[in-house]
Design an enzyme around this catalytic site. Structure first.
Site, PDB file in Angstrom:
ATOM      1  N   GLN A 122       0.536   3.510  -0.610  1.00 55.97           N
ATOM      2  CA  GLN A 122       0.384   4.662  -1.716  1.00 55.97           C
ATOM      3  C   GLN A 122      -1.246   5.525  -1.629  1.00 55.97           C
ATOM      4  O   GLN A 122      -1.322   6.503  -1.925  1.00 55.97           O
ATOM      5  CB  GLN A 122       0.643   4.045  -3.051  1.00 55.97           C
ATOM      6  CG  GLN A 122       0.494   4.874  -4.260  1.00 55.97           C
ATOM      7  CD  GLN A 122       1.554   6.220  -4.318  1.00 55.97           C
ATOM      8  OE1 GLN A 122       2.775   5.747  -4.033  1.00 55.97           O
ATOM      9  NE2 GLN A 122       1.082   7.456  -4.374  1.00 55.97           N
ATOM     10  N   ASP A 143      -0.652   4.709 -13.775  1.00 53.09           N
ATOM     11  CA  ASP A 143       0.560   4.091 -13.346  1.00 53.09           C
ATOM     12  C   ASP A 143       1.352   3.376 -14.494  1.00 53.09           C
ATOM     13  O   ASP A 143       0.781   3.341 -15.746  1.00 53.09           O
ATOM     14  CB  ASP A 143       0.045   2.879 -12.330  1.00 53.09           C
ATOM     15  CG  ASP A 143       1.257   2.161 -11.648  1.00 53.09           C
ATOM     16  OD1 ASP A 143       2.580   2.514 -11.686  1.00 53.09           O
ATOM     17  OD2 ASP A 143       0.694   0.827 -11.126  1.00 53.09           O
ATOM     18  N   CYS A 186       1.297   7.496  -8.929  1.00 57.30           N
ATOM     19  CA  CYS A 186       1.972   7.092  -7.769  1.00 57.30           C
ATOM     20  C   CYS A 186       3.591   7.209  -8.100  1.00 57.30           C
ATOM     21  O   CYS A 186       4.390   7.271  -7.137  1.00 57.30           O
ATOM     22  CB  CYS A 186       1.716   5.605  -7.504  1.00 57.30           C
ATOM     23  SG  CYS A 186       1.889   4.522  -9.020  1.00 57.30           S
ATOM     24  N   ARG A 206       8.745  -4.685   1.138  1.00 54.69           N
ATOM     25  CA  ARG A 206       8.173  -4.614  -0.245  1.00 54.69           C
ATOM     26  C   ARG A 206       8.734  -5.839  -1.017  1.00 54.69           C
ATOM     27  O   ARG A 206      10.057  -6.020  -1.091  1.00 54.69           O
ATOM     28  CB  ARG A 206       8.947  -3.206  -0.869  1.00 54.69           C
ATOM     29  CG  ARG A 206       8.640  -3.432  -2.613  1.00 54.69           C
ATOM     30  CD  ARG A 206       9.133  -2.166  -3.161  1.00 54.69           C
ATOM     31  NE  ARG A 206       8.036  -1.105  -2.914  1.00 54.69           N
ATOM     32  CZ  ARG A 206       7.990   0.090  -3.738  1.00 54.69           C
ATOM     33  NH1 ARG A 206       8.952   0.297  -4.655  1.00 54.69           N
ATOM     34  NH2 ARG A 206       6.896   1.030  -3.510  1.00 54.69           N
ATOM     35  N   HIS A 224      -0.497  -2.005  -2.731  1.00 54.93           N
ATOM     36  CA  HIS A 224       0.025  -0.913  -2.495  1.00 54.93           C
ATOM     37  C   HIS A 224      -0.571  -0.051  -1.418  1.00 54.93           C
ATOM     38  O   HIS A 224      -1.020   1.305  -1.950  1.00 54.93           O
ATOM     39  CB  HIS A 224       0.586  -0.222  -3.727  1.00 54.93           C
ATOM     40  CG  HIS A 224       1.848   0.699  -3.251  1.00 54.93           C
ATOM     41  ND1 HIS A 224       2.574   0.783  -2.231  1.00 54.93           N
ATOM     42  CD2 HIS A 224       2.457   1.422  -4.181  1.00 54.93           C
ATOM     43  CE1 HIS A 224       3.809   1.582  -2.177  1.00 54.93           C
ATOM     44  NE2 HIS A 224       3.610   2.099  -3.529  1.00 54.93           N
ATOM     45  N   ARG A 272       3.087  10.516   1.037  1.00 51.33           N
ATOM     46  CA  ARG A 272       3.640   9.348   1.457  1.00 51.33           C
ATOM     47  C   ARG A 272       4.209   9.429   2.992  1.00 51.33           C
ATOM     48  O   ARG A 272       3.989   8.725   3.845  1.00 51.33           O
ATOM     49  CB  ARG A 272       4.489   8.595   0.521  1.00 51.33           C
ATOM     50  CG  ARG A 272       4.045   8.325  -0.876  1.00 51.33           C
ATOM     51  CD  ARG A 272       3.248   7.168  -0.745  1.00 51.33           C
ATOM     52  NE  ARG A 272       3.665   6.016  -0.086  1.00 51.33           N
ATOM     53  CZ  ARG A 272       4.593   5.248  -0.778  1.00 51.33           C
ATOM     54  NH1 ARG A 272       4.817   5.377  -1.859  1.00 51.33           N
ATOM     55  NH2 ARG A 272       4.929   4.215  -0.335  1.00 51.33           N
TER      56      ARG A 272
END
Ligand code: CP
Ligand code: NVA
Length: 300
Positions: free
Chosen positions: A132, A218, A258, A102, A129, A286
């Site tokens: 996700q 988000d 998310c 990340r 991402h 996840r």
């Protein structure tokens, strides 16, 4: 599957079906399984940004698959003091069996993957991402039974964020109808949308809600964009996901996020904390999808 998972462009519809199948099996058998494809293997988890879900689900996931997870703070690695990404990739390839990373620039992750002999999984960059979205799609499949053009999803907020970009790729992969409700200043990337007919940008937040099965939002200020906070609070304000939007949507419409969520900013507390909200199923998934992906990429 390809060697790396950097964006959803790296997977085919067949790969996605395999990921769904394996994740569902691992989810069902959790805590009672001897599927240990990472036995004797070590996976480096490099983080240059904060994380709750991603770090924990990957650490737990590697361990449940029989492997050893190494959490690595990127700022404490030599790459932060001028060692090249390429040298880092070569060295890590001699120790590890996979890398999860990340960081900020997507190009850095692409370079790491190009130079490394071992699989690299993108755990979020400024642009994408993918893990996700895999969890989101599994969640949609669990609730709707399918992920295809019969599903309409509306994303509210930052049309240029890593989440909006990833949703665009998910819509391209599956045919889902995607409407991105965003202001002109942060309208979605036309390059990324290309000629996809199932993806539209809509400035009017109420219009975007029509016939929707899933609302998605988000944070308005993504990691790395903190200095733009004041401007972002202003331009995204009309795009908060509120109960009013659900009146325009399908009767069974659900809410996805998310996470982390900021109640009163991108989502009203009454939506986030309502039975419409399936965000914790989404967060749980996840773990299951990442275990599936790691066993497919690193478990050989
Ligand atoms: N959704 C997500 O990636 O959460 P974290 O930032 O907590 O990992
Ligand atoms: N867009 C957000 C997602 C967090 C999971 C960020 O990049 O901070």
């Amino acid at each position: 599957m390809k060697k790396d998972l950097l964006t959803l462009q790296d997977i085919t519809r067949d790969d996605l079906e395999q990921i769904f199948e394996l994740s569902t099996k691992l989810k069902k058998e959790r805590g009672n399984q001897d599927f240990k494809p990472l036995t004797g293997k070590s996976v480096g988890l490099i983080f240059a940004k904060s994380s709750t879900r991603t770090r924990i689900s990957f650490e737990v996931g590697v361990s449940e698959l029989g492997g050893y997870p190494l959490y690595l703070d990127q700022s404490k690695m030599q790459v932060g003091r001028g060692e090249t990404i390429s040298d880092t990739a070569h060295v890590l390839s001699r120790y590890l069996h996979g890398i999860v990373i990340r960081t900020f620039a997507h190009a850095d992750v692409a370079e790491l993957a190009r130079e490394a002999d071992i699989p690299v999984i993108n755990a979020l960059t400024d642009e994408f991402h993918p893990c996700q979205l895999l969890a989101d799609m599994l969640t949609i499949k669990e609730y709707s039974g399918k992920v295809d053009n019969s599903i309409r999803i509306a994303f509210y907020g930052d049309g240029r964020s890593n989440m909006a970009n990833s949703l665009i790729l998910a819509a391209k992969l599956t045919g889902m109808e995607l409407v991105i409700a965003a202001p002109e200043e942060e309208a979605p990337s036309t390059d990324l949308i290309g000629d996809a007919k199932n993806i539209v940008w809509e400035k009017d937040p109420l219009k975007a809600a029509e016939g929707v099965d899933y609302f998605y939002t988000d944070v308005w200020v993504s990691m790395g964009f903190e200095e733009e906070r004041a401007r972002r609070m202003e331009i995204f304000r009309p795009y908060q996901v509120t109960a009013r939007l659900f009146e325009k949507a399908k009767p069974q419409a659900k809410f996805l996020h998310c996470l982390p969520a900021h109640r009163g900013e991108e989502v009203a507390a009454e939506v986030m904390d309502s039975p419409r909200s399936i965000v914790f199923d989404e967060a749980e998934n996840r773990l299951h999808v990442q275990k599936a992906v790691m066993s497919m990429l690193m478990g050989k």
